[in-house]
Design a protein around this motif. Structure first.
Motif, mmCIF file in Angstrom:
data_model
loop_
_atom_site.group_PDB
_atom_site.id
_atom_site.type_symbol
_atom_site.label_atom_id
_atom_site.label_comp_id
_atom_site.label_asym_id
_atom_site.label_seq_id
_atom_site.Cartn_x
_atom_site.Cartn_y
_atom_site.Cartn_z
ATOM 1 N N TRP A 1 47.410 85.950 10.007
ATOM 2 C CA TRP A 1 48.161 87.070 10.590
ATOM 3 C C TRP A 1 47.219 88.108 11.192
ATOM 4 O O TRP A 1 47.461 88.613 12.293
ATOM 5 N N VAL B 1 53.456 84.041 12.653
ATOM 6 C CA VAL B 1 52.771 83.650 11.421
ATOM 7 C C VAL B 1 53.666 83.923 10.212
ATOM 8 O O VAL B 1 53.777 83.098 9.298
ATOM 9 N N PHE C 1 52.715 77.968 15.649
ATOM 10 C CA PHE C 1 53.305 78.289 14.346
ATOM 11 C C PHE C 1 54.761 77.842 14.257
ATOM 12 O O PHE C 1 55.273 77.614 13.143
#
Length: 364
Positions: A104, A80, A140
């Protein structure tokens, strides 16, 4: 008992990598500590330090899983942070939002839960939570690559553009590669050989990034510092004709001046650096160099928006256009919709378009 050569090599590489990561954190936070890219970079490098320690074979084999869980949480959460760092690196106007913190926290919580409780258990949640954790690096990495692709062409600082490409390509490649290796490992733990290869790849990436960042001046890597209490600037078109000794550059600057100020090329909604270079019949790199090195702009979109905002502010301050809708003014100036126009206008003047118009018409 004498440690195996692989163990000694792994420990040596991790020590060097930790030192480089700390140096990189210092570089990122040294010149522009208030910038989102610097803060995200510092958090990412510190997160990688924790990941390097937690992924050591001795640590994974000797430390109970419940005590490993914070390290695993940070390591998975680095995916993240990498996404946030790429967004900040490619967009000088990026600002972190609550969704970044929430992403996160959720990822870290799932990873910690998996490590401490779910992994190796017969829980019905295990396939779901472990599947989420395994998907995180890939998801991500894709988001980071998309953020990079959407902003890379607009970057006018050549050295920074090259560094960005390296960071994104190697970062995405490393994330996906290590995901595959861990999926193929028993219980997701790396063997001594794969752990050494892991830290070697990360060391190579960080070493290249640190070397390139040391070579880049602070003004190349980061935008200029903003004075918090500075007065609201007056929006004016960017200068396009400062003096220069190169006749070819002079002619290009004149052509650019005519295209932007006379032909209003900026009104085209889809104007890109490639399209403008084709219009001026010059290689893209020459136009990029002119706008960056001679005119002092770091981002092509910001350069174009300067002209758009100048036209919009003039129209909003014109009493003869008081009945013209703000949306019409924004679209005429080249903005694609009212949202980006409002954000860009307020960032430049400190006022919304409507507030600006009321203030200027009251003064006239």
């Amino acid at each position: 008992m004498t440690p195996a050569p692989t163990t000694l090599l792994d420990a040596a590489q991790r020590g060097v990598l930790l030192a480089l990561l700390l140096v990189l954190a210092l570089i990122l936070g040294r010149d522009r500590p208030r910038l989102p890219v610097a803060r995200a970079g510092v958090l990412l490098t510190l997160g990688l330090c924790i990941q390097v320690i937690g992924s050591a074979p001795a640590f994974e084999s000797l430390v109970p899983r419940v005590w490993q869980s914070p390290f695993v949480a940070v390591a998975v959460g680095n995916a993240v942070l990498f996404w946030v760092f790429v967004q900040a690196l490619f967009n000088d106007d990026f600002r972190p939002r609550p969704v970044h913190v929430a992403a996160w926290l959720v990822v870290a919580a799932v990873a910690a839960l998996n490590c401490a409780v779910v992994a190796g258990s017969a829980s019905v949640l295990a396939p779901v939570t472990m599947g989420v954790q395994r998907a995180v690096p890939l998801v991500f990495a894709v988001l980071a690559a998309m953020a990079a692709a959407s902003q890379w062409r607009a970057d006018l600082v050549e050295g920074r553009r090259q560094l960005r490409v390296f960071i994104v390509v190697t970062g995405v490649g490393y994330s996906v590669g290590m995901l595959v290796v861990r999926l193929a490992s028993p219980h997701g733990q790396l063997s001594s050989l794969s752990a050494t290869a892991d830290v070697a790849m990360l060391l190579l990436i960080v070493a290249v990034v640190a070397w390139r960042m040391v070579r880049l001046a602070g003004s190349e890597l980061f935008p200029a510092a903003v004075v918090p209490d500075a007065p609201i600037p007056t929006v004016e078109p960017p200068p396009v004709e400062p003096p220069a000794p190169d006749p070819a550059e002079d002619r290009l600057a004149e052509s650019l001046q005519h295209a932007m100020a006379v032909d209003h090329a900026y009104r085209s909604e889809d104007l890109s650096i490639a399209a403008l270079a084709a219009r001026l019949s010059v290689p893209e790199y020459r136009l990029r160099r002119l706008i960056n090195q001679r005119l002092g702009h770091r981002n092509f979109n910001a350069f174009v928006n300067g002209f758009r905002l100048a036209e919009a502010t003039a129209a909003l301050a014109d009493s003869s256009k008081r009945d013209l809708p703000v949306l019409t003014i924004a679209l005429t100036a080249g903005f694609q919709s009212i949202g980006p126009f409002n954000r860009a206008f307020k960032a430049a003047t400190g006022l919304t378009p409507t507030e600006f118009r009321k203030q200027k018409l009251a003064e006239s």
